[in-house]
Design an enzyme around this catalytic site. Structure first.
Site, short mmCIF file in Angstrom:
data_model
loop_
_atom_site.label_atom_id
_atom_site.label_comp_id
_atom_site.label_asym_id
_atom_site.label_seq_id
_atom_site.Cartn_x
_atom_site.Cartn_y
_atom_site.Cartn_z
N GLU A 115 -2.16 7.45 -4.45
CA GLU A 115 -3.20 6.74 -6.04
C GLU A 115 -4.39 7.60 -6.72
OE1 GLU A 115 -1.91 3.54 -4.72
OE2 GLU A 115 -4.57 2.28 -5.35
N ARG A 153 1.20 -1.02 -0.55
CA ARG A 153 0.15 0.29 0.39
C ARG A 153 0.82 1.17 0.10
NH1 ARG A 153 -3.48 -2.75 -1.63
NH2 ARG A 153 -5.37 -3.06 -0.78
N HIS A 195 -0.88 -0.52 -9.82
CA HIS A 195 -1.99 -0.57 -8.91
C HIS A 195 -2.62 -1.76 -9.82
CE1 HIS A 195 -3.54 -1.15 -4.79
NE2 HIS A 195 -3.67 -2.37 -5.21
P1 NAI Z 1 -2.03 -11.53 4.14
O1 NAI Z 1 -2.73 -11.24 5.28
O2 NAI Z 1 -2.20 -13.08 3.89
O3 NAI Z 1 -0.84 -11.62 5.18
C1 NAI Z 1 0.46 -9.90 5.55
C2 NAI Z 1 1.65 -10.92 6.97
O4 NAI Z 1 1.46 -9.30 7.04
C3 NAI Z 1 1.01 -11.16 7.56
O5 NAI Z 1 1.61 -12.38 7.91
C4 NAI Z 1 1.14 -10.26 8.84
O6 NAI Z 1 1.39 -10.93 10.41
C5 NAI Z 1 1.85 -9.78 8.19
N1 NAI Z 1 2.41 -7.99 9.26
C6 NAI Z 1 1.21 -7.94 9.71
N2 NAI Z 1 1.06 -6.64 10.25
C7 NAI Z 1 2.68 -6.45 9.55
C8 NAI Z 1 4.03 -5.59 10.20
N3 NAI Z 1 4.10 -4.90 11.01
N4 NAI Z 1 5.39 -5.81 9.36
C9 NAI Z 1 5.66 -7.10 9.26
N5 NAI Z 1 4.60 -8.39 8.19
C10 NAI Z 1 3.57 -7.72 8.68
O7 NAI Z 1 -1.51 -10.66 3.17
P2 NAI Z 1 -1.48 -10.54 1.74
O8 NAI Z 1 -2.94 -11.13 0.98
O9 NAI Z 1 -0.25 -11.73 1.99
O10 NAI Z 1 -1.62 -9.19 0.90
C11 NAI Z 1 -0.53 -7.88 1.54
C12 NAI Z 1 -0.30 -6.66 1.14
O11 NAI Z 1 -0.53 -6.89 0.21
C13 NAI Z 1 -1.91 -7.02 1.46
O12 NAI Z 1 -3.26 -6.31 2.92
C14 NAI Z 1 -2.56 -5.88 0.29
O13 NAI Z 1 -2.36 -4.18 0.84
C15 NAI Z 1 -1.69 -5.75 -0.63
N6 NAI Z 1 -2.38 -5.73 -2.27
C16 NAI Z 1 -1.10 -5.60 -3.01
C17 NAI Z 1 -2.10 -5.83 -3.97
C18 NAI Z 1 -1.72 -5.13 -5.56
O14 NAI Z 1 -2.66 -5.43 -6.50
N7 NAI Z 1 -1.09 -4.01 -5.28
C19 NAI Z 1 -3.47 -6.45 -4.31
C20 NAI Z 1 -3.40 -7.66 -3.12
C21 NAI Z 1 -3.08 -6.94 -2.42
#
Ligand code: NAI
Length: 347
Positions: free
Chosen positions: A265, A236, A297
């Site tokens: 964005e 993000r 994005h």
């Molecule tokens: P997820 O929920 O599977 O994984 C997120 C991980 O981040 C979890 O393991 C969590 O413990 C960890 N986390 C939480 N707080 C943290 C911190 N302070 N420092 C380090 N790690 C921390 O989510 P997923 O599916 O892997 O997605 C991650 C992010 O990617 C989403 O939150 C979203 O913002 C972004 N995203 C971007 C997309 C794009 O098109 N560019 C599409 C989908 C998601």
């Protein structure tokens, strides 16, 4: 008559994919191109549910309007949910999302940014089209043997770790909820965030935007990084203090940056602004660096992911209207990790 869904921030590919996958669900869509925000929320009048995307605003004011119009559900057709005021929504509007549609899509896009920045294929493409076959200035580095830092090892971060290990990088990772799936993997280890910043040649962000992670990349953390570090952000925009990033790029401390997301964005990304001036000076400055790649994005944007998004969103809506247990519901009590018992909805 099928339930009516007010669909905000509609793009042609959304309309196509939701219509194609609607067979068997029978929803009726009202497709609006505008974003969902306080001034547009009343467009939901006469609908039963709302479908929203990453740059729509689901704040207290919007929720008030939605619940006045008896909207019971907001279906986010994305994974991230930092644009929702869950406390305001609790007890008024159920919020559902698509927790995973293709983590591979986002991880692979992150690697695409990495490879382009390293081997400068974006510059080579322009040069050869102009008949310039010089390779001066295009030198990259072997990724094999370098160190990558992966922040967040959830679904996307895990795909990223697997790809990077396949390239022969050493992978450092930080996550407050570590996974054990890489316990036996050579070249992988968890470490503190400080160590990750200090030791990584490439840093890739895959954590959600939370109060803890907001502007985690700032002047101070950048000052602790290796000179010439590459930063990739497909998480993000607000994970990075963009002014600090620009200062780091200008000084050369940051060697390159691949950004699929940007702090401000919502005004620009997903839109064709090619006939207008860019009034956002920060974005305009970012676009002047030859060692910065901005994509708008598009990390999620693969055929597989788009299909999964439509199918899961339609399934979420059907479960809600059927009064079933909504597995993909999130609320402020959950904080992303649902603690409700199976069979029990959030409220
Ligand atoms: P997820 O929920 O599977 O994984 C997120 C991980 O981040 C979890 O393991 C969590 O413990 C960890 N986390 C939480 N707080 C943290 C911190 N302070 N420092 C380090 N790690 C921390 O989510 P997923 O599916 O892997 O997605 C991650 C992010 O990617 C989403 O939150 C979203 O913002 C972004 N995203 C971007 C997309 C794009 O098109 N560019 C599409 C989908 C998601």
């Amino acid at each position: 008559m099928g339930k009516r869904i007010a669909f905000f921030d509609t793009k042609p590919y959304d309309k196509r994919s939701f219509e194609e996958n609607n067979e068997g669900f029978g929803f009726e869509f009202g497709f609006f191109e505008t974003h969902l925000e306080s001034s547009t929320a009343s467009l939901c009048e006469g609908f039963d549910g709302v479908c929203a995307f990453v740059n729509d605003t689901v704040d207290a004011e919007v929720i008030e309007t939605l619940s006045r119009h008896k909207i019971g559900v907001v279906a986010l057709r994305c994974a991230g949910y930092n644009n929702v005021d869950f406390q305001a929504a609790y007890g008024k509007v159920h919020v559902v999302r698509v927790p995973a549609y293709s983590p591979h899509a986002v991880a692979e896009h992150s690697v695409a940014l990495m490879l382009s920045l390293n081997r400068k294929t974006h510059k080579a493409y322009q040069r050869t089209r102009e008949g310039n076959f010089s390779i001066n200035g295009l030198m990259g580095f072997d990724m094999h043997g370098r160190t990558a830092g992966v922040v967040g090892t959830g679904k996307i971060g895990q795909c990223m770790v697997s790809i990077l290990l396949g390239f022969g990088l050493e992978v450092l990772a930080y996550d407050p909820n570590p996974t054990d799936i890489f316990d036996d993997a050579a070249g992988f280890r968890y470490c503190s965030l400080d160590e990750l910043y200090a030791e990584s040649d490439i840093i890739s962000l895959h954590c959600p935007l939370t109060p803890d992670t907001t502007r985690m990349i700032d002047r101070e953390t950048i000052s602790n990084m290796k000179p010439g570090v590459m930063i990739i952000n497909t998480g993000r925009g607000k994970l990075i203090d963009t002014d600090a990033l620009i200062a780091g790029l200008k000084s050369g401390k940051i060697g390159s940056a691949g950004l699929d997301v940007y702090e401000e964005e919502s005004e620009y990304f997903f839109e064709d602004k090619s006939a207008e001036l860019i009034n956002d000076d920060t974005l305009a400055r970012l676009l002047t660096f030859h060692n910065v790649l901005v994509t708008s994005h598009q990390g999620f944007f693969t055929a597989e992911a788009i299909k999964n998004i439509a199918q899961t969103t339609l399934g979420n809506l059907k479960t809600f209207f059927d009064g079933g247990f909504i597995e993909n519901e999130i609320c402020y009590r959950c904080d992303g990790i649902c603690r409700k018992k199976k069979g029990e909805n959030c409220f």
